[in-house]
Design an enzyme around this catalytic site. Structure first.
Site, PDB file in Angstrom:
ATOM      1  CB  CYS A 415      80.658 -40.809  47.600  1.00 19.28           C
ATOM      2  SG  CYS A 415      79.500 -41.332  48.812  1.00 19.28           S
ATOM      3  CG  HIS A 553      96.162 -62.593  39.125  1.00 20.78           C
ATOM      4  ND1 HIS A 553      94.969 -62.255  39.556  1.00 20.78           N
ATOM      5  CD2 HIS A 553      96.988 -61.581  39.675  1.00 20.78           C
ATOM      6  CE1 HIS A 553      94.864 -61.143  40.427  1.00 20.78           C
ATOM      7  NE2 HIS A 553      96.025 -60.746  40.511  1.00 20.78           N
ATOM      8  CG  HIS A 568     100.590 -60.906  41.909  1.00 19.26           C
ATOM      9  ND1 HIS A 568     100.807 -60.782  40.531  1.00 19.26           N
ATOM     10  CD2 HIS A 568      99.558 -60.243  42.294  1.00 19.26           C
ATOM     11  CE1 HIS A 568     100.196 -59.912  40.057  1.00 19.26           C
ATOM     12  NE2 HIS A 568      99.137 -59.589  41.070  1.00 19.26           N
TER      13      HIS A 568
END
Length: 646
Positions: A415, A553, A568
């Site tokens: 931000c 995963h 992966h």
């Protein structure tokens, strides 16, 4: 919920960034500035400038909808921005059709932006049958957004009347409560800075509270907009910031400078001058506040109370002023003509500056606070590395390493002044090294959420970090500052073809054929791909589990010889949130070659992701290549499938 609200706060920065330009155009074109010059050409230019400024301020709701949707989208996509605009247009149309008196203003834009952003993240990769495929993916997001918003707007059209009345009642109470109301706001504003939620409160106060009808009969809401439109009752929710940001906090810097050890004043003096001038000229104060926020909660609580008192005193003495971005010298001069008793800022500022200096100097000495320049001798290593100030790439590299390395970083956001990091393990964050890179402070919001206070250069640092993460964060040639970790795996790691086994049964393919550029281009490291036929992932060597992704995963392994790999399973499988995956090991577990690590239900996941092709990449090899010795179908446990060459 906290993380979600912080994302909204970050997203609000996109539309808020347009306000300084709008205010500058509107003020320069107003009747008391260029518009007052008795020259047709100048007045023509002034009218264009005023109209341009009004075009922004008069459409803040849709600007917020677009900006927030884009900010919430995981990839800041323009598709999300379009969905945000559609959400706002549908909302306004439905509310108007049901009851033309309903007006959600900027709050409606926020609702539309949040709805569109969340729907984008959920449906951006949705797939349809071939005959409907044109409407799949990102094209589906505006469609589902319009449908969802129509339903939501029909509900809001029924319930918003009482809610709007309640918000107006709270706003009118705060406005009517005089010094008490503005004082409470100032106190809460500073109190919420540590968790980054002050932006959310500011948006409601500055863009929704209060109403003013200008000469053209237009209804204007919010303290900032009403002030810039000439409302004589607006500006009290802004004026109290000026004495604090322009005088109080710079005086706190002066106190910290004189409280520093004499031999260290020269080293910290430049930093204090820089952050004090930033506050005085631009109104960005977080770099100052984070130098003492966590060292002494008492000191920060006093700062919040003094801010509230500044608002109350400014109201009582009749000082009324406003800004478009923050309470700074630039905004003070720009809006001098709209303010009431602007000259009062000088005595108010000097008074609060003196109070801040005395309180800060006394408490720092009394409580022996370790503000910059007062660190113990063993902490001297935390001094800022001056080489980083002129080398953004080097700073980005060291910041990533201090955050636990690229394997520990899930998402980089920012931000106005802070990096908002989503990490796998906040415990791996090295605060001392981050301070060496120039960070003013570190906040561990949760086990996976960390904020690093950088200052106004945060956008450039964040983008440099994102670029580096895409490339695997290779070490730059001029790196000198190192964390206390072993780097043997980066330069000497090796494994023989006989000691590395096929981790899954399936077709062995070159990495270049993996249908994902991040892997196929080698950005993540060299390796290979597997088109799996059996859903069990086995350990390819003896070693240790170093990382299991929360969504199960992917898994990171390190061999006994220092070779690190990432397996992966499938592409975009992170979006399944663990569906179809079962882990058989834990973080840190010692493994033997052939041990089962993961179970994958290939039938369940294959129709829900772009591909089940599984990349296996070597993340620790520098200047080395992976050569495939075999291709095609290989059973798990097959050896001599690869060679690692320098």
């Amino acid at each position: 919920m906290l993380a979600f609200l912080q994302k909204i706060g970050k997203s609000l920065m996109f539309p808020i960034a347009t306000l300084p330009a709008a205010a500058l155009l509107l003020r320069l074109g107003s009747g008391d500035m260029l518009g007052a010059v008795p020259n047709d050409i100048v007045q023509y230019i002034a009218s264009i400038m005023a109209a341009s400024g009004n075009a922004i301020l008069g459409n803040l709701a849709i600007i917020f909808a677009i900006g927030i949707a884009m900010g919430l989208a995981h990839d800041n996509s323009g598709g999300a921005a379009l969905a945000g605009a559609i959400a706002h247009l549908v909302l306004v149309a439905v509310l108007g059709a049901v009851n033309e008196d309903l007006n959600m203003g900027v709050f409606g834009g926020i609702i539309g932006g949040i709805t569109a952003g969340l729907l984008y993240n959920k449906f951006y990769s949705v797939k349809f049958p071939e005959w409907l495929s044109f409407f799949g993916g990102r094209r589906f997001v505006p469609i589902i957004t319009s449908i969802t918003m129509a339903v939501l707007a029909s509900i809001l059209a029924i319930v918003w009347g009482p809610i709007q009345g309640g918000i107006d009642a709270v706003g009118n109470w705060l406005i009517g409560a005089g010094s008490l109301g503005v004082g409470m706001y100032g106190f809460l504003n500073r109190l919420l800075i540590p968790v980054g939620l002050h932006h959310v409160v500011n948006t409601v106060i500055w863009f929704d509270f209060g109403e003013f009808t200008n000469a053209a009969g237009e209804l204007i809401k919010g303290d900032i907009n009403r002030f810039l439109a000439g409302d004589p009752s607006a500006g009290h929710f802004q004026a109290g910031f000026f004495p604090i940001m322009m005088f109080g906090l710079p005086a706190a810097c002066l106190a910290m400078y004189f409280a520093a050890k004499k031999e260290k004043r020269a080293a910290v003096g430049g930093m204090f001058v820089s952050i004090a001038l930033t506050a005085f000229l631009t109104g960005v104060t977080e770099p100052i506040e984070f130098t003492f926020m966590f060292l002494s909660p008492v000191l920060y609580a006093i700062h919040a109370v003094l801010t509230g008192i500044s608002f109350a005193v400014s109201y009582i003495v009749g000082f009324r002023g406003g800004f478009s971005f923050s309470a700074s010298l630039i905004d003070y001069l720009l809006n001098f003509g709209l303010a009431d008793r602007p000259w009062l800022l000088i005595p108010l500022g000097l008074g609060f500056g003196a109070i801040y200096f005395v309180i800060f100097y006394f408490l720092i000495k009394k409580l022996d606070l370790k503000t910059p320049g007062r660190e113990d001798e063993e902490e001297e290593g935390a001094e800022v590395d001056s080489a980083l100030s002129n080398d953004l790439d080097l700073r980005a590299y060291k910041t990533i390493e201090a955050l636990g390395g690229q394997d520990n970083i899930k998402q980089v956001d920012y931000c106005t002044t802070r990096l908002r990091m989503t990490v796998i393990d906040a415990g791996q964050v090295d605060e001392k090294t981050l301070r060496q890179t120039g960070a003013c402070g570190v906040m561990r919001i949760s086990k996976t959420n960390v904020q690093v206070i950088v200052g106004t250069s945060v956008e450039f640092l964040a983008e440099a970090m994102k670029d580096r993460l895409k490339k695997g964060n290779p070490a730059p040639a001029n790196v000198s500052l190192q964390k206390d970790v072993s780097v043997i795996g980066e330069t000497e790691a090796q494994i023989s073809p006989d000691d590395f086994e096929m981790p899954m049964t399936g077709d062995l393919i070159p990495l270049s054929e993996v249908p994902d550029e991040a892997f196929s281009s080698g950005m993540m490291g060299p390796g290979f791909g597997i088109h799996p036929k059996v859903g069990t992932v086995h350990a390819p060597f003896d070693g240790q589990v170093v990382m299991i992704f929360p969504t199960k995963h992917a898994i990171g392994l390190k061999s006994d010889t220092g070779v690190e790999i990432l397996i992966h399973v499938g592409l975009d499988t992170v979006n399944l949130n663990g569906e179809g995956f079962e882990t058989l090991v834990t973080d840190g577990q010692v493994i033997q070659c052939g041990d089962p690590l993961l179970l994958v239900d290939l039938e369940t996941i294959k129709d829900k992701v772009p591909s089940i092709i599984t990349p296996v990449v070597f993340t620790s090899l520098v200047g080395q290549e992976v050569t495939l010795n075999k291709l095609g179908f290989q059973r798990a446990g097959s050896t001599n499938i690869i060679s690692i060459n320098k």
